[in-house]
Write a protein that holds these residues in place. Structure first.
Motif, PDB file in Angstrom:
ATOM      1  N   SER A  27     -92.047  38.525 -38.866  1.00 15.40           N
ATOM      2  CA  SER A  27     -90.800  39.123 -37.943  1.00 15.40           C
ATOM      3  C   SER A  27     -90.475  41.124 -37.522  1.00 15.40           C
ATOM      4  CB  SER A  27     -90.105  38.503 -37.900  1.00 15.40           C
ATOM      5  OG  SER A  27     -90.164  36.938 -38.197  1.00 15.40           O
ATOM      6  N   ALA A  63     -90.380  45.816 -34.847  1.00 15.31           N
ATOM      7  CA  ALA A  63     -90.795  47.359 -35.606  1.00 15.31           C
ATOM      8  C   ALA A  63     -92.350  47.581 -34.644  1.00 15.31           C
ATOM      9  CB  ALA A  63     -92.125  47.616 -36.250  1.00 15.31           C
ATOM     10  N   ASN A  64     -93.089  46.600 -33.824  1.00 17.09           N
ATOM     11  CA  ASN A  64     -94.066  46.605 -32.582  1.00 17.09           C
ATOM     12  C   ASN A  64     -93.301  47.277 -31.671  1.00 17.09           C
ATOM     13  OD1 ASN A  64     -96.064  47.487 -34.108  1.00 17.09           O
ATOM     14  ND2 ASN A  64     -96.967  45.042 -33.837  1.00 17.09           N
ATOM     15  N   PHE A  65     -92.094  46.338 -31.515  1.00 14.26           N
ATOM     16  CA  PHE A  65     -91.461  45.951 -30.406  1.00 14.26           C
ATOM     17  C   PHE A  65     -90.096  47.495 -30.047  1.00 14.26           C
ATOM     18  CE2 PHE A  65     -92.270  41.503 -29.171  1.00 14.26           C
ATOM     19  CZ  PHE A  65     -92.860  41.719 -28.515  1.00 14.26           C
ATOM     20  N   SER A  76     -90.927  50.352 -30.951  1.00 13.65           N
ATOM     21  CA  SER A  76     -92.054  51.518 -30.825  1.00 13.65           C
ATOM     22  C   SER A  76     -92.108  51.492 -29.355  1.00 13.65           C
ATOM     23  CB  SER A  76     -92.962  51.312 -31.876  1.00 13.65           C
ATOM     24  OG  SER A  76     -93.916  51.832 -31.564  1.00 13.65           O
ATOM     25  N   SER A  77     -92.694  50.417 -28.975  1.00 18.46           N
ATOM     26  CA  SER A  77     -92.780  50.568 -28.071  1.00 18.46           C
ATOM     27  C   SER A  77     -91.965  50.838 -26.982  1.00 18.46           C
ATOM     28  CB  SER A  77     -92.852  49.181 -27.428  1.00 18.46           C
ATOM     29  OG  SER A  77     -94.431  49.156 -27.943  1.00 18.46           O
ATOM     30  N   ASP A 126     -98.860  51.940 -42.931  1.00 21.85           N
ATOM     31  CA  ASP A 126     -98.846  50.262 -42.462  1.00 21.85           C
ATOM     32  C   ASP A 126     -99.638  49.312 -43.783  1.00 21.85           C
ATOM     33  OD1 ASP A 126     -97.529  50.787 -40.085  1.00 21.85           O
ATOM     34  OD2 ASP A 126     -99.470  50.409 -38.565  1.00 21.85           O
ATOM     35  N   ILE A 136     -92.565  43.025 -38.648  1.00 20.13           N
ATOM     36  CA  ILE A 136     -94.221  43.760 -38.018  1.00 20.13           C
ATOM     37  C   ILE A 136     -93.980  43.434 -36.988  1.00 20.13           C
ATOM     38  CG2 ILE A 136     -96.017  44.608 -38.157  1.00 20.13           C
ATOM     39  CD1 ILE A 136     -95.182  44.826 -40.897  1.00 20.13           C
ATOM     40  N   GLY A 137     -93.876  42.576 -35.416  1.00 20.40           N
ATOM     41  CA  GLY A 137     -93.448  42.281 -34.986  1.00 20.40           C
ATOM     42  C   GLY A 137     -92.395  43.107 -33.893  1.00 20.40           C
ATOM     43  N   ILE A 150    -101.059  56.400 -40.193  1.00 22.31           N
ATOM     44  CA  ILE A 150    -100.370  55.450 -39.834  1.00 22.31           C
ATOM     45  C   ILE A 150    -101.053  53.833 -40.177  1.00 22.31           C
ATOM     46  CG2 ILE A 150     -99.335  54.401 -37.810  1.00 22.31           C
ATOM     47  CD1 ILE A 150     -98.711  56.822 -36.127  1.00 22.31           C
ATOM     48  N   GLY A 151    -102.275  53.820 -40.525  1.00 21.32           N
ATOM     49  CA  GLY A 151    -103.347  53.312 -40.225  1.00 21.32           C
ATOM     50  C   GLY A 151    -103.123  53.046 -41.771  1.00 21.32           C
TER      51      GLY A 151
END
Length: 133
Positions: free
Chosen positions: A46, A51-53, A55-56, A17, A48-49, A13-14
């Protein structure tokens, strides 16, 4: 079961990314109209941000849904958790994402980017160099 079984997934994943960030930055720099270039870079960050939300949110939804069905896929004990089901879910989502990406990418038309050519003058004079030798 050891927590180090998760290390290869995090490594993949790293690396993914890292490549995705470079690709997104190049895409927004080249394909966004010149007057919106700074907005394009902001959108790149935005994405990337967001996508993190998402994912959570996905983890929270899976935890609540599977908890109602009996035992949560995420537990305090890694040996009794069903993370394999979650990874199969992620694999299915990724397969669907690849299909949607292939469909959209095949219909995308790129912005024409003008390449500038640099002219190099040829100032080699063979007779002059031979005379000096």
């Amino acid at each position: 079961m050891s927590v180090f079984w998760l290390a290869p997934q995090f490594l993949i994943i790293g690396i993914g990314d890292g490549f995705a960030l470079v690709g997104l930055q190049e895409y927004f720099y080249d394909q966004v109209p010149d007057s919106m270039r700074s907005l394009g870079i902001a959108l790149y960050l935005s994405v990337i941000g967001a996508a993190n939300f998402i994912s959570s949110l996905l983890i929270t939804l899976v935890d609540h849904i599977t908890e109602k069905g009996g035992k949560s896929w995420f537990g305090k004990d890694l040996n009794t958790s069903r993370l394999d089901y979650f990874y199969w879910l992620l694999a299915g989502i990724t397969a669907g994402n690849i299909c949607i990406f292939a469909f959209v990418a095949s219909r995308y038309s790129y912005k024409n980017v003008r390449k500038t050519t640099v002219a190099v003058a040829d100032c080699y004079e063979g007779d002059h160099i031979e005379a000096m030798a």
